[in-house]
Design a protein around this motif. Structure first.
Motif, PDB file in Angstrom:
ATOM      1  N   TYR A   1      12.697 -11.213   6.019  1.00  0.00           N
ATOM      2  CA  TYR A   1      12.059 -11.898   7.147  1.00  0.00           C
ATOM      3  C   TYR A   1      11.354 -10.890   8.059  1.00  0.00           C
ATOM      4  CZ  TYR A   1      11.309 -15.976  10.107  1.00  0.00           C
ATOM      5  OH  TYR A   1      10.723 -17.021  10.787  1.00  0.00           O
ATOM      6  N   HIS A   2      11.972  -9.737   8.209  1.00  0.00           N
ATOM      7  CA  HIS A   2      11.331  -8.664   8.989  1.00  0.00           C
ATOM      8  C   HIS A   2       9.990  -8.283   8.356  1.00  0.00           C
ATOM      9  CE1 HIS A   2      11.043  -5.025  11.443  1.00  0.00           C
ATOM     10  NE2 HIS A   2      10.803  -4.337  10.342  1.00  0.00           N
ATOM     11  N   ALA A   3       9.964  -8.189   7.032  1.00  0.00           N
ATOM     12  CA  ALA A   3       8.714  -7.874   6.337  1.00  0.00           C
ATOM     13  C   ALA A   3       7.687  -8.984   6.549  1.00  0.00           C
ATOM     14  CB  ALA A   3       8.982  -7.671   4.848  1.00  0.00           C
ATOM     15  N   MET A   4       8.129 -10.239   6.485  1.00  0.00           N
ATOM     16  CA  MET A   4       7.193 -11.344   6.702  1.00  0.00           C
ATOM     17  C   MET A   4       6.623 -11.310   8.115  1.00  0.00           C
ATOM     18  SD  MET A   4       7.587 -15.491   6.219  1.00  0.00           S
ATOM     19  CE  MET A   4       8.267 -15.820   7.858  1.00  0.00           C
ATOM     20  N   GLN A   5       7.449 -10.962   9.087  1.00  0.00           N
ATOM     21  CA  GLN A   5       6.956 -10.854  10.458  1.00  0.00           C
ATOM     22  C   GLN A   5       5.857  -9.804  10.563  1.00  0.00           C
ATOM     23  OE1 GLN A   5      10.811 -10.200  12.442  1.00  0.00           O
ATOM     24  NE2 GLN A   5      10.500 -12.088  13.566  1.00  0.00           N
ATOM     25  N   HIS A   6       6.031  -8.697   9.846  1.00  0.00           N
ATOM     26  CA  HIS A   6       4.992  -7.655   9.845  1.00  0.00           C
ATOM     27  C   HIS A   6       3.742  -8.140   9.113  1.00  0.00           C
ATOM     28  CE1 HIS A   6       6.604  -3.985  11.719  1.00  0.00           C
ATOM     29  NE2 HIS A   6       7.783  -4.478  11.398  1.00  0.00           N
ATOM     30  N   TYR A   7       3.935  -8.920   8.085  1.00  0.00           N
ATOM     31  CA  TYR A   7       2.778  -9.472   7.369  1.00  0.00           C
ATOM     32  C   TYR A   7       2.001 -10.430   8.268  1.00  0.00           C
ATOM     33  CZ  TYR A   7       0.240 -12.614   4.238  1.00  0.00           C
ATOM     34  OH  TYR A   7      -0.725 -13.384   3.650  1.00  0.00           O
ATOM     35  N   VAL A   8       2.714 -11.273   8.982  1.00  0.00           N
ATOM     36  CA  VAL A   8       2.061 -12.244   9.857  1.00  0.00           C
ATOM     37  C   VAL A   8       1.427 -11.553  11.058  1.00  0.00           C
ATOM     38  CG1 VAL A   8       2.443 -14.229  11.383  1.00  0.00           C
ATOM     39  CG2 VAL A   8       3.539 -14.150   9.145  1.00  0.00           C
ATOM     40  N   GLY A   9       2.133 -10.612  11.652  1.00  0.00           N
ATOM     41  CA  GLY A   9       1.667  -9.980  12.878  1.00  0.00           C
ATOM     42  C   GLY A   9       0.834  -8.735  12.668  1.00  0.00           C
ATOM     43  N   GLY A  10       0.841  -8.188  11.460  1.00  0.00           N
ATOM     44  CA  GLY A  10       0.086  -6.970  11.184  1.00  0.00           C
ATOM     45  C   GLY A  10       1.016  -5.779  11.048  1.00  0.00           C
ATOM     46  N   GLY A  11       0.704  -4.874  10.102  1.00  0.00           N
ATOM     47  CA  GLY A  11       1.462  -3.640   9.980  1.00  0.00           C
ATOM     48  C   GLY A  11       2.414  -3.576   8.814  1.00  0.00           C
ATOM     49  N   ILE A  12       2.343  -4.511   7.874  1.00  0.00           N
ATOM     50  CA  ILE A  12       3.218  -4.411   6.706  1.00  0.00           C
ATOM     51  C   ILE A  12       2.760  -3.249   5.836  1.00  0.00           C
ATOM     52  CG2 ILE A  12       1.858  -6.030   5.280  1.00  0.00           C
ATOM     53  CD1 ILE A  12       4.600  -7.065   4.221  1.00  0.00           C
ATOM     54  N   ASN A  13       3.719  -2.540   5.234  1.00  0.00           N
ATOM     55  CA  ASN A  13       3.361  -1.395   4.408  1.00  0.00           C
ATOM     56  C   ASN A  13       4.386  -1.183   3.303  1.00  0.00           C
ATOM     57  OD1 ASN A  13       5.556   0.242   5.469  1.00  0.00           O
ATOM     58  ND2 ASN A  13       4.327   0.511   7.322  1.00  0.00           N
ATOM     59  N   PHE A  14       4.211  -0.105   2.542  1.00  0.00           N
ATOM     60  CA  PHE A  14       5.055   0.128   1.369  1.00  0.00           C
ATOM     61  C   PHE A  14       6.501   0.464   1.732  1.00  0.00           C
ATOM     62  CE2 PHE A  14       0.828   1.257  -0.605  1.00  0.00           C
ATOM     63  CZ  PHE A  14       0.749   0.085  -1.341  1.00  0.00           C
ATOM     64  N   HIS A  15       6.749   0.854   2.960  1.00  0.00           N
ATOM     65  CA  HIS A  15       8.121   1.073   3.426  1.00  0.00           C
ATOM     66  C   HIS A  15       8.918  -0.231   3.352  1.00  0.00           C
ATOM     67  CE1 HIS A  15      11.308   2.858   5.869  1.00  0.00           C
ATOM     68  NE2 HIS A  15      11.220   1.847   6.700  1.00  0.00           N
ATOM     69  N   HIS A  16       8.297  -1.329   3.766  1.00  0.00           N
ATOM     70  CA  HIS A  16       8.969  -2.626   3.720  1.00  0.00           C
ATOM     71  C   HIS A  16       9.222  -3.049   2.272  1.00  0.00           C
ATOM     72  CE1 HIS A  16       6.618  -2.776   7.600  1.00  0.00           C
ATOM     73  NE2 HIS A  16       7.853  -2.911   8.012  1.00  0.00           N
ATOM     74  N   LEU A  17       8.249  -2.785   1.393  1.00  0.00           N
ATOM     75  CA  LEU A  17       8.421  -3.145  -0.017  1.00  0.00           C
ATOM     76  C   LEU A  17       9.516  -2.308  -0.665  1.00  0.00           C
ATOM     77  CD1 LEU A  17       7.348  -4.936  -2.312  1.00  0.00           C
ATOM     78  CD2 LEU A  17       5.776  -3.077  -2.899  1.00  0.00           C
ATOM     79  N   ALA A  18       9.600  -1.028  -0.315  1.00  0.00           N
ATOM     80  CA  ALA A  18      10.648  -0.175  -0.868  1.00  0.00           C
ATOM     81  C   ALA A  18      12.032  -0.667  -0.454  1.00  0.00           C
ATOM     82  CB  ALA A  18      10.431   1.278  -0.425  1.00  0.00           C
ATOM     83  N   ASP A  19      12.185  -1.021   0.811  1.00  0.00           N
ATOM     84  CA  ASP A  19      13.468  -1.566   1.275  1.00  0.00           C
ATOM     85  C   ASP A  19      13.838  -2.822   0.489  1.00  0.00           C
ATOM     86  OD1 ASP A  19      14.047   0.352   3.141  1.00  0.00           O
ATOM     87  OD2 ASP A  19      13.681  -0.897   4.900  1.00  0.00           O
ATOM     88  N   TRP A  20      12.850  -3.695   0.326  1.00  0.00           N
ATOM     89  CA  TRP A  20      13.132  -4.955  -0.377  1.00  0.00           C
ATOM     90  C   TRP A  20      13.491  -4.690  -1.843  1.00  0.00           C
ATOM     91  CZ3 TRP A  20      15.063  -9.285   0.469  1.00  0.00           C
ATOM     92  CH2 TRP A  20      14.865 -10.407  -0.347  1.00  0.00           C
TER      93      TRP A  20
END
Length: 423
Positions: free
Chosen positions: A277-296
């Motif tokens: 959900y934290h990653a989705m918030q970054h996707y919606v609000g801006g700023g998602i990156n490969f750090h979020h994908l690595a965590d997931w």
């Protein structure tokens, strides 16, 4: 320009992972990852980022898993390709693991200065991790002495899901505090406000202007987000629903960090929702990156994927599937889920194009005068409101969103300056 800047020439407002190699524990840290690149940006060519992104993901996959990188991807690559990789790796806070991937693939030839830069970032990250572990342990002992238990979310606690925990860079520390020996899911046991008060009395800086979700405590300069809630529950019914789920499934357990510090971390069920959900918030609000994908990827690889009943039939469920498929394709997970190529491609594009984190493809005006900036910001605001309505499944009129934003700016007048100067 495509040369690498030495660390001792970096501006003082760069991330501590690059600007403070001596690790003075009494120095206040600026841990924003927004400007963390030790290589100067170079001019854009026709879609050059995709080449470097694929190179990065191949090395990141190798660093996270017991696999070799695809050597064909690296044949004939230029220094500029490697510098773009370096910039993207550091912007995404995955440079240390990318460096680990390089170490596993000695046949891949990398420019010496890029390799040295990635190594220096890795070395500092390990030192910074040790400092974070030390300060988190001290802060947990402080709250424990007051009859309060501290749970650490994401960050250094979640790093234990990585093959090399100390290579996972963490900026600040996210914590939740509850009364010792009680059920943290019961709101009366939430000690967030009490912890703010105790921290202030102990001489720590406490900032209460970060919104309803958390305050910020500075312990020996280290920023600690002290959570009242885990999500911005007030913005949408789905956020409120998943926030309640997180309280119900927090169920903290003890974890021992690499340097011996014992802390409390949330359950795997909590992380399954909190990370995605934290990653989705970054996707919606801006700023998602490969750090979020690595965590997931690390969460899914170790614990699999579970879709909570509360998420079924929502856009959040669709995001979980899309993010899982991206982890399957690029970072070594293997969980069969429905495909949504359009959403997957859009998430990937926004992770790659760090210069356009909002992902709206709205051109910045050539002349930053008040009129052109107002038109530009209005177009972006309208696009962002539409995306929020879609993924949070709400129907907030544009007029209401503008009014709420105006009120927010009034409460912090300095942000009006940013309106006319920042993208």
């Amino acid at each position: 320009m495509n040369n690498i800047l030495p660390l001792n020439n970096l501006p003082v407002n760069y991330s501590p992972a690059l600007s403070n190699p001596k690790l003075n524990p009494n120095r206040p840290y600026n841990v924003s990852m927004n400007a963390v690149d030790t290589v100067q940006k170079i001019g854009k060519a026709a879609n050059p980022e995709m080449i470097s992104a694929k190179m990065l993901l191949s090395l990141l996959n190798s660093g996270l898993n017991d696999t070799k990188a695809d050597e064909k991807l690296f044949q004939g690559r230029t220094k500029e390709d490697w510098i773009r990789l370096n910039n993207l790796a550091i912007d995404s806070a995955v440079a240390p693991t990318v460096y680990n991937g390089l170490q596993k693939n000695p046949n891949i030839k990398v420019p010496d200065e890029v390799a040295a830069n990635l190594k220096q970032t890795k070395d500092y990250t390990v030192k910074y991790y040790k400092l974070q572990e030390k300060l988190l342990g001290e802060f947990s002992d402080f709250t424990k002495s007051k009859g309060i238990d501290t749970v650490q979310m994401k960050g250094i606690g979640f790093s234990m899901n990585y093959p090399e925990p100390t290579a996972r860079f963490g900026g600040d520390l996210d914590v939740f505090n509850f009364k010792h020996g009680t059920d943290p899911a019961d709101t009366k046991n939430n000690m967030s406000f009490i912890t703010d008060k105790l921290a202030a009395e102990a001489g720590m800086d406490v900032a209460l202007d970060h919104g309803p979700k958390h305050s910020e405590i500075r312990y020996k300069g280290m920023p600690i987000e002290n959570h009242r809630n885990f999500l911005n529950a007030e913005i949408a019914p789905i956020s409120d629903k998943m926030n309640k789920y997180l309280f119900k499934h927090l169920k903290p357990v003890q974890e021992t960090l690499p340097n011996g510090t014992k802390i409390l971390v949330p359950s795997k069920e909590f992380n399954n929702v909190f990370i995605s959900y934290h990653a989705m918030q970054h996707y919606v609000g801006g700023g998602i990156n490969f750090h979020h994908l690595a965590d997931w990827a690390m969460q899914v690889k170790k614990h699999g994927l579970t879709i909570p009943e509360e998420a079924k039939g929502t856009k959040y469920e669709q995001f979980m599937y899309a993010f899982t498929n991206l982890a399957n394709k690029h970072l070594g997970t293997n969980v069969k889920v429905p495909e949504n190529k359009k959403l997957e491609d859009d998430i990937f594009r926004r992770m790659v194009h760090t210069e356009d984190k909002m992902g709206f493809n709205i051109d910045m005006p050539k002349h930053k005068n008040p009129i052109s900036m107002t038109i530009y910001k209005f177009k972006k605001f309208m696009a962002q409101n539409n995306r929020r309505n879609e993924f949070y499944e709400i129907h907030k009129p544009l007029s209401k969103a503008i009014f709420e934003s105006f009120v927010k700016h009034l409460k912090n007048p300095k942000t009006f300056i940013n309106f006319f100067t920042k993208k």
